[in-house]
Design a protein around this motif. Structure first.
Motif, PDB file in Angstrom:
ATOM      1  N   PHE A   5      47.864 -51.592  49.048  1.00  0.00           N
ATOM      2  CA  PHE A   5      47.856 -52.002  47.644  1.00  0.00           C
ATOM      3  C   PHE A   5      48.718 -51.041  46.852  1.00  0.00           C
ATOM      4  N   ASN A   6      48.858 -51.284  45.572  1.00  0.00           N
ATOM      5  CA  ASN A   6      49.866 -50.628  44.741  1.00  0.00           C
ATOM      6  C   ASN A   6      49.482 -49.189  44.402  1.00  0.00           C
ATOM      7  N   LEU A   7      49.577 -48.320  45.405  1.00  0.00           N
ATOM      8  CA  LEU A   7      49.300 -46.905  45.195  1.00  0.00           C
ATOM      9  C   LEU A   7      50.181 -46.102  46.146  1.00  0.00           C
ATOM     10  N   LYS A   8      51.004 -45.237  45.586  1.00  0.00           N
ATOM     11  CA  LYS A   8      51.882 -44.415  46.395  1.00  0.00           C
ATOM     12  C   LYS A   8      51.095 -43.247  46.961  1.00  0.00           C
ATOM     13  N   LYS A  14      33.823 -40.864  28.984  1.00  0.00           N
ATOM     14  CA  LYS A  14      35.213 -40.600  29.358  1.00  0.00           C
ATOM     15  C   LYS A  14      35.426 -40.755  30.860  1.00  0.00           C
ATOM     16  N   HIS A  15      34.386 -40.503  31.645  1.00  0.00           N
ATOM     17  CA  HIS A  15      34.501 -40.718  33.092  1.00  0.00           C
ATOM     18  C   HIS A  15      34.687 -42.206  33.397  1.00  0.00           C
ATOM     19  N   PHE A  16      33.901 -43.052  32.738  1.00  0.00           N
ATOM     20  CA  PHE A  16      34.065 -44.495  32.922  1.00  0.00           C
ATOM     21  C   PHE A  16      35.443 -44.947  32.437  1.00  0.00           C
ATOM     22  N   ASP A  17      35.892 -44.405  31.301  1.00  0.00           N
ATOM     23  CA  ASP A  17      37.212 -44.769  30.776  1.00  0.00           C
ATOM     24  C   ASP A  17      38.318 -44.404  31.755  1.00  0.00           C
ATOM     25  N   ALA A  18      38.193 -43.232  32.394  1.00  0.00           N
ATOM     26  CA  ALA A  18      39.215 -42.785  33.347  1.00  0.00           C
ATOM     27  C   ALA A  18      39.267 -43.711  34.563  1.00  0.00           C
ATOM     28  N   LEU A  19      38.099 -44.140  35.041  1.00  0.00           N
ATOM     29  CA  LEU A  19      38.075 -45.084  36.160  1.00  0.00           C
ATOM     30  C   LEU A  19      38.713 -46.413  35.773  1.00  0.00           C
ATOM     31  N   GLU A  65      45.809 -49.627  36.315  1.00  0.00           N
ATOM     32  CA  GLU A  65      47.128 -49.274  36.842  1.00  0.00           C
ATOM     33  C   GLU A  65      47.334 -49.776  38.257  1.00  0.00           C
ATOM     34  N   VAL A  66      46.281 -49.719  39.078  1.00  0.00           N
ATOM     35  CA  VAL A  66      46.431 -50.026  40.510  1.00  0.00           C
ATOM     36  C   VAL A  66      46.168 -51.496  40.818  1.00  0.00           C
ATOM     37  N   PHE A  67      45.152 -52.089  40.196  1.00  0.00           N
ATOM     38  CA  PHE A  67      44.743 -53.450  40.558  1.00  0.00           C
ATOM     39  C   PHE A  67      44.881 -54.456  39.418  1.00  0.00           C
ATOM     40  N   GLY A  68      44.884 -53.972  38.178  1.00  0.00           N
ATOM     41  CA  GLY A  68      44.747 -54.877  37.044  1.00  0.00           C
ATOM     42  C   GLY A  68      43.294 -55.329  36.945  1.00  0.00           C
ATOM     43  N   ILE A  69      42.729 -55.323  35.772  1.00  0.00           N
ATOM     44  CA  ILE A  69      41.313 -55.656  35.604  1.00  0.00           C
ATOM     45  C   ILE A  69      41.169 -56.757  34.568  1.00  0.00           C
ATOM     46  N   GLU A  70      40.479 -57.828  34.943  1.00  0.00           N
ATOM     47  CA  GLU A  70      40.194 -58.927  34.026  1.00  0.00           C
ATOM     48  C   GLU A  70      38.821 -58.789  33.377  1.00  0.00           C
ATOM     49  N   GLU A  71      37.891 -58.202  34.104  1.00  0.00           N
ATOM     50  CA  GLU A  71      36.509 -58.189  33.639  1.00  0.00           C
ATOM     51  C   GLU A  71      35.779 -57.002  34.255  1.00  0.00           C
ATOM     52  N   ILE A  72      34.816 -56.441  33.527  1.00  0.00           N
ATOM     53  CA  ILE A  72      33.980 -55.359  34.050  1.00  0.00           C
ATOM     54  C   ILE A  72      32.520 -55.759  33.824  1.00  0.00           C
TER      55      ILE A  72
END
Length: 519
Positions: A163-166, A307-312, A318-325
């Motif tokens: 997946f999209n992670l170097k 802030k921990h949740f925000d960082a996740l 950035e890596v997967f794109g998120i539609e919903e949490i």
């Protein structure tokens, strides 16, 4: 962009399963084995021993599966971060190999139990990857793969993940697994009750009277007498002479269940670098979603938990794109001095009081391995893993250093907490806001709930007297010394504390003048 984070932390595992309810212990009882703690270790132990014909009782201080097991990532794997190169250096090749075998035996037990009993718990086999994104951890991954080769572990080195992670490199461990842990364990609970096993919720074990038939004492003055006592309560509710408070530390991490924009390629992933990032798939309401896990820190010592949740969330976008949490939650676990769990006799000379703790966030395999070992100890059978996990072991290289570091940290927070004061006025708190305040020169904790009601507690932890800190993401008071956690009303969420924080009358506080309050 995704919808905003849910306001309430709630575990998907607990929200998606009807967990059986059980009564409070209301009388003295006698059984063969008393098990304290209703997580994966306690339930699996009770299941195994009940199947052997023993009379068992489980005591849980809150609700069954309400602790770490109900908030896990639920990977069933022997790939426990970077561990095997370190184990070879500290304990030797043979014990490092035993550690791997114990985890693989646990995985095989879960798989066999699922298949034989036809348990619908979304068990799927997956390859597990630990990857690096920096030069420092690239070299550590190389050494870990060399350890795999020395130990005969089915895995190897890869250069990419799908997946999209170097990344710089990754160690893969083949044929691991994942599942829905509560669907699996609720089935075991049903089997325990069919074998006349007794289960009691809201029954807090506080001490043990030792002897040939030890007796567990509960907070409501009832007693459970047994031939064996198994302390499977995350942190041991009874320490004996083991001094476990000085030999472990508590660490928290955070979980988001997210609906990604892109299909997930399968597999289970975790970063070697910090901050930790872990990923696995999960099916929620018929849709494939992901569990994003990480942001580890010692309990009570992190930044604002939101802030921990925000960082996740930012990383997931950035890596997967998120539609919903749809879900977010957190969990904590304990780490021992040498990173290997303590499983066995609580102290020498007390062979009928056993503990299982210190899983370092790998509780699905370690908890199951613990139950298998505890069963053999109770039944008097030989077990090749007994010496590896014995709580009385000592390896100088990691243990001395980590003992000094961890206990210096405890002392530092104990002193810092006593010196820390606040000039904050509780009358200025907004709804759903908490903070440390000062009343008549004494440190207190205040939280004004969503209805505007003020809740005041003493911030001194009832374990050894450290000062708790406000956890805004969970609306809890967390201890930075040994990981005890309390609700905003002061009730114990997680031990080792057994007693609640002292409460204060909020009406009296609201009537205080600023002069009375010491603002």
């Amino acid at each position: 962009m995704a919808e905003k984070l849910p306001d309430i932390t709630k575990s998907y595992w607990r929200d998606s399963v009807k967990i059986p309810e059980f009564p409070r212990l209301e009388k003295d009882i006698q059984v063969d084995v008393c098990i304290v703690g209703g997580g994966i270790t306690g339930i699996t132990s009770a299941y195994l021993l009940a199947m052997e014909g023993l009379r068992v009782a489980i005591l849980d201080a809150n609700e069954l599966l309400g602790g770490t097991t109900g908030h896990t990532t639920a990977k069933i794997t022997a790939q426990h971060d970077l561990i095997y190169d370190e184990l070879i250096k500290n304990m030797g090749k043979s014990k490092a190999r035993l550690y791997y075998e114990a985890s693989m035996e646990a995985l095989a037990f879960i798989k066999s139990t699922v298949e034989k009993s036809g348990i619908d718990c979304e068990f799927t086999e997956q390859d597990a990857y630990i990857y690096s994104t920096t030069e420092e951890y690239e070299e550590k991954i190389n050494k870990e793969v060399q350890a795999y080769e020395k130990l005969g572990i089915d895995g190897g080195l890869v250069d990419t993940i799908p997946f999209n992670l170097k990344i710089r490199n990754a160690a893969v461990m083949r044929n691991q697994a994942q599942f829905h842990p509560l669907k699996y364990l609720v089935h075991l609970v049903d089997e325990i009750t069919k074998k006349d096993g007794q289960i009691f919720n809201h029954t807090t074990a506080v001490n043990v009277e030792t002897g040939e038939n030890p007796t567990v004492l509960t907070s409501n003055d009832h007693r459970v007498t047994a031939k064996f006592v198994l302390a499977c309560s995350h942190f041991p509710f009874y320490e004996g002479m083991g001094l476990y408070s000085t030999r472990m530390y508590a660490d928290r991490s955070y979980v988001l269940a997210v609906k990604p924009n892109k299909p997930f390629p399968g597999g289970m992933y975790i970063s070697a670098d910090q901050p930790t990032r872990s990923v696995r798939s999960v099916t929620i309401n018929g849709e494939e979603m992901l569990l994003l896990v990480g942001e580890s820190h010692k309990t009570g010592q992190g930044i604002d938990t939101k802030k921990h949740f925000d960082a996740l969330e930012q990383w997931g976008q950035e890596v997967f794109g998120i539609e919903e949490i749809p879900y977010r939650w957190s969990a904590q676990d304990l780490t021992t001095l040498d990173k290997v769990p303590y499983i066995g006799e609580i102290t020498s000379g007390q062979p009928n009081i056993l503990i299982a703790t210190g899983y370092r966030k790998w509780g699905m395999t370690n908890g199951t391995a613990a139950a298998l070992l505890l069963k053999d100890i109770v039944l008097g059978r030989e077990n090749i893993f007994k010496n590896l996990f014995t709580p009385s072991r000592f390896y100088a290289t990691p243990s001395i250093k980590n003992f000094l570091v961890q206990n210096a940290d405890v002392v530092g927070h104990l002193i810092k907490g006593k010196l820390q004061m606040s000039n904050m006025n509780p009358k200025t708190l907004d709804n759903d806001e908490g903070a440390v305040i000062s009343i008549n020169g004494e440190r207190k904790g205040a939280y004004r709930d969503e209805k505007g009601e003020l809740h005041i507690v003493d911030t001194t932890c009832t374990h050894v007297g450290c000062e708790v800190e406000w956890n805004s993401g969970e609306r809890s008071w967390d201890c930075p010394c040994h990981g005890s956690r309390f609700t905003y009303t002061g009730e114990v969420i997680e031990g080792p504390a057994e007693k609640p924080l002292q409460k204060y009358d909020y009406k009296m506080i609201d009537n205080l003048t600023s002069e009375d309050s010491g603002y």
